[in-house]
Design an enzyme around this catalytic site. Structure first.
Site, PDB file in Angstrom:
ATOM      1  CE1 TYR A  46      -8.737  -2.391  -3.299  1.00 24.00           C
ATOM      2  CE2 TYR A  46      -9.812  -4.270  -3.509  1.00 24.00           C
ATOM      3  CZ  TYR A  46      -9.027  -3.880  -3.096  1.00 24.00           C
ATOM      4  OH  TYR A  46      -7.504  -3.924  -2.665  1.00 24.00           O
ATOM      5  CB  SER A  95      -7.491  -7.495  -3.622  1.00 28.52           C
ATOM      6  OG  SER A  95      -8.696  -7.631  -2.890  1.00 28.52           O
TER       7      SER A  95
HETATM    8  P1  NAD Z   1      -2.588   1.607   2.958  1.00 32.45           P
HETATM    9  O1  NAD Z   1      -3.692   2.375   2.878  1.00 32.45           O
HETATM   10  O2  NAD Z   1      -2.111   1.315   4.373  1.00 32.45           O
HETATM   11  O3  NAD Z   1      -0.978   1.836   2.304  1.00 32.45           O
HETATM   12  C1  NAD Z   1      -0.882   2.017   0.807  1.00 32.45           C
HETATM   13  C2  NAD Z   1       0.569   2.534   0.454  1.00 32.45           C
HETATM   14  O4  NAD Z   1      -0.748   3.535  -0.811  1.00 32.45           O
HETATM   15  C3  NAD Z   1       0.459   3.687   1.315  1.00 32.45           C
HETATM   16  O5  NAD Z   1       1.733   3.026   1.167  1.00 32.45           O
HETATM   17  C4  NAD Z   1      -0.054   5.058   0.237  1.00 32.45           C
HETATM   18  O6  NAD Z   1       0.382   5.753   0.525  1.00 32.45           O
HETATM   19  C5  NAD Z   1       0.222   4.835  -0.947  1.00 32.45           C
HETATM   20  N1  NAD Z   1      -0.447   5.159  -2.183  1.00 32.45           N
HETATM   21  C6  NAD Z   1      -1.626   5.633  -2.403  1.00 32.45           C
HETATM   22  N2  NAD Z   1      -1.871   6.547  -3.116  1.00 32.45           N
HETATM   23  C7  NAD Z   1      -0.510   6.370  -3.886  1.00 32.45           C
HETATM   24  C8  NAD Z   1      -0.202   7.141  -5.237  1.00 32.45           C
HETATM   25  N3  NAD Z   1      -1.419   7.789  -5.561  1.00 32.45           N
HETATM   26  N4  NAD Z   1       1.000   7.046  -5.440  1.00 32.45           N
HETATM   27  C9  NAD Z   1       1.822   6.495  -4.642  1.00 32.45           C
HETATM   28  N5  NAD Z   1       1.738   5.313  -3.097  1.00 32.45           N
HETATM   29  C10 NAD Z   1       0.167   5.847  -2.752  1.00 32.45           C
HETATM   30  O7  NAD Z   1      -3.283   0.158   2.725  1.00 32.45           O
HETATM   31  P2  NAD Z   1      -2.880  -1.594   2.151  1.00 32.45           P
HETATM   32  O8  NAD Z   1      -4.193  -2.253   3.005  1.00 32.45           O
HETATM   33  O9  NAD Z   1      -2.323  -2.046   2.976  1.00 32.45           O
HETATM   34  O10 NAD Z   1      -2.836  -1.384   0.687  1.00 32.45           O
HETATM   35  C11 NAD Z   1      -1.925  -2.032  -0.183  1.00 32.45           C
HETATM   36  C12 NAD Z   1      -2.246  -3.030  -1.166  1.00 32.45           C
HETATM   37  O11 NAD Z   1      -3.236  -4.238  -0.783  1.00 32.45           O
HETATM   38  C13 NAD Z   1      -3.343  -1.927  -2.322  1.00 32.45           C
HETATM   39  O12 NAD Z   1      -2.887  -2.061  -3.371  1.00 32.45           O
HETATM   40  C14 NAD Z   1      -4.309  -2.738  -1.186  1.00 32.45           C
HETATM   41  O13 NAD Z   1      -5.449  -3.009  -2.445  1.00 32.45           O
HETATM   42  C15 NAD Z   1      -3.853  -4.599  -0.869  1.00 32.45           C
HETATM   43  N6  NAD Z   1      -4.790  -5.182  -0.960  1.00 32.45           N
HETATM   44  C16 NAD Z   1      -5.221  -5.224   0.872  1.00 32.45           C
HETATM   45  C17 NAD Z   1      -6.088  -5.482   1.416  1.00 32.45           C
HETATM   46  C18 NAD Z   1      -6.361  -5.291   3.509  1.00 32.45           C
HETATM   47  O14 NAD Z   1      -7.618  -5.927   3.569  1.00 32.45           O
HETATM   48  N7  NAD Z   1      -5.647  -3.671   3.565  1.00 32.45           N
HETATM   49  C19 NAD Z   1      -6.421  -7.045   0.841  1.00 32.45           C
HETATM   50  C20 NAD Z   1      -6.185  -7.126  -0.203  1.00 32.45           C
HETATM   51  C21 NAD Z   1      -5.805  -6.134  -0.852  1.00 32.45           C
END
Ligand code: NAD
Length: 260
Positions: free
Chosen positions: A155, A142
């Site tokens: 985080y 991130s």
């Molecule tokens: P999201 O909530 O849409 O997806 C998260 C996924 O992780 C889901 O499929 C959920 O079921 C799964 N998950 C959660 N806990 C879990 C566990 N214990 N075991 C297995 N699977 C699990 O979130 P996202 O925004 O797509 O985030 C995905 C990644 O991207 C994360 O690591 C997040 O930190 C990172 N990220 C997101 C953003 C953003 O703005 N959305 C920015 C930077 C980084």
């Protein structure tokens, strides 16, 4: 070398960025393993729908349940997949609170899912990559792996840790046909970000549009969200031959956030 015919395991891939990366890899003919911590009909139906959509490219799509907060589950996911050429450590969760009020259970869960899971899956997958003679580890970190925001202690700590571990494993594999990189998105409008909007609206008395513009995208000079398709495209690029010398990198996809 491309993703075609390679087995790609993407943790936390039933929604958001993980699903976007899974779509990109399935579209390139990889054998994709979707993952989350649930065991629902919808999870397997999602895998079937991706397989139908992308099957003409020659790959398969399976769903394997594993809870990324549990070390044994992380390692079992790799074992059950049977192969792992491309490992995408994407599962992530969030909780926002001042550090003196931060629930211990939330701290532990965020560190486990967002950072330690990648330690366990990488340790299990590297021997498979070595036997296959090729491998890609892609850690979804991130902008918060490089910059801080208040109230996100767990985080920010976990994502900084993930970027650090990316560099270490890149050095340990530097002379092998394996690369290890982090993708560092700014804000992407996924369920994880959507969930933060109502609380922020309530806390500051703002409309949804104001939260998006003045709170979320305030840090992103482009004024735009990154998209899951863009992140998927970068993951695919990292699997290509031209990216063979990119290792240990933290690639920002944040509209200029970390240039500030
Ligand atoms: P999201 O909530 O849409 O997806 C998260 C996924 O992780 C889901 O499929 C959920 O079921 C799964 N998950 C959660 N806990 C879990 C566990 N214990 N075991 C297995 N699977 C699990 O979130 P996202 O925004 O797509 O985030 C995905 C990644 O991207 C994360 O690591 C997040 O930190 C990172 N990220 C997101 C953003 C953003 O703005 N959305 C920015 C930077 C980084």
């Amino acid at each position: 070398m491309t993703a075609k015919g390679k087995t790609a395991i993407i943790t936390g891939s039933t929604s958001g960025i993980g699903l976007g990366i899974a779509e990109a890899l399935a579209g390139a003919g990889a054998d994709v393993v979707l993952n989350s911590f649930t065991e629902r009909d919808e999870d397997h139906a999602l895998a079937a729908s991706l397989a139908e959509k992308h099957g003409r490219h020659g790959g398969t799509v399976r769903y394997i349940r594993a809870d990324m907060s549990k070390p044994d589950d992380c390692r079992a996911l790799i074992d059950r997949a049977g192969a792992c050429d491309i490992l995408v450590n994407n599962a992530g969760i969030q909780h926002v609170a001042p550090i003196d009020e931060f629930p211990v259970a939330k701290w532990d869960a965020i560190v486990a899912v967002n950072m330690s899971s990648a330690f366990h899956t990488t340790a299990a997958a590297l021997p498979m990559m070595r036997r296959a003679g090729w491998g890609r580890v892609i850690n979804v970190a991130s902008a918060h792996g490089m910059r801080a925001s208040p109230y996100k202690a767990a985080y920010v700590a976990a994502k900084h840790g993930l970027v650090g571990m990316t560099k270490v494993v890149a050095l340990e594999t530097a002379q092998e046909p394996i690369t290890v990189n982090a993708i560092c998105p700014g804000y992407v409008l996924t369920p994880l970000v959507e969930a933060q909007i109502p609380d922020t609206m309530k806390e500051y008395g703002l409309s949804r549009e104001e939260v998006v513009r003045d709170v979320l995208l305030k840090r992103q000079p482009s004024g735009e969200f990154a998209t899951v398709e863009q992140i998927g495209g970068i993951a695919l690029f990292l699997c290509s031959g031209v990216a063979a010398q990119i290792t240990g990198a933290a690639i920002s996809v944040d509209g200029g956030w970390t240039a500030l």
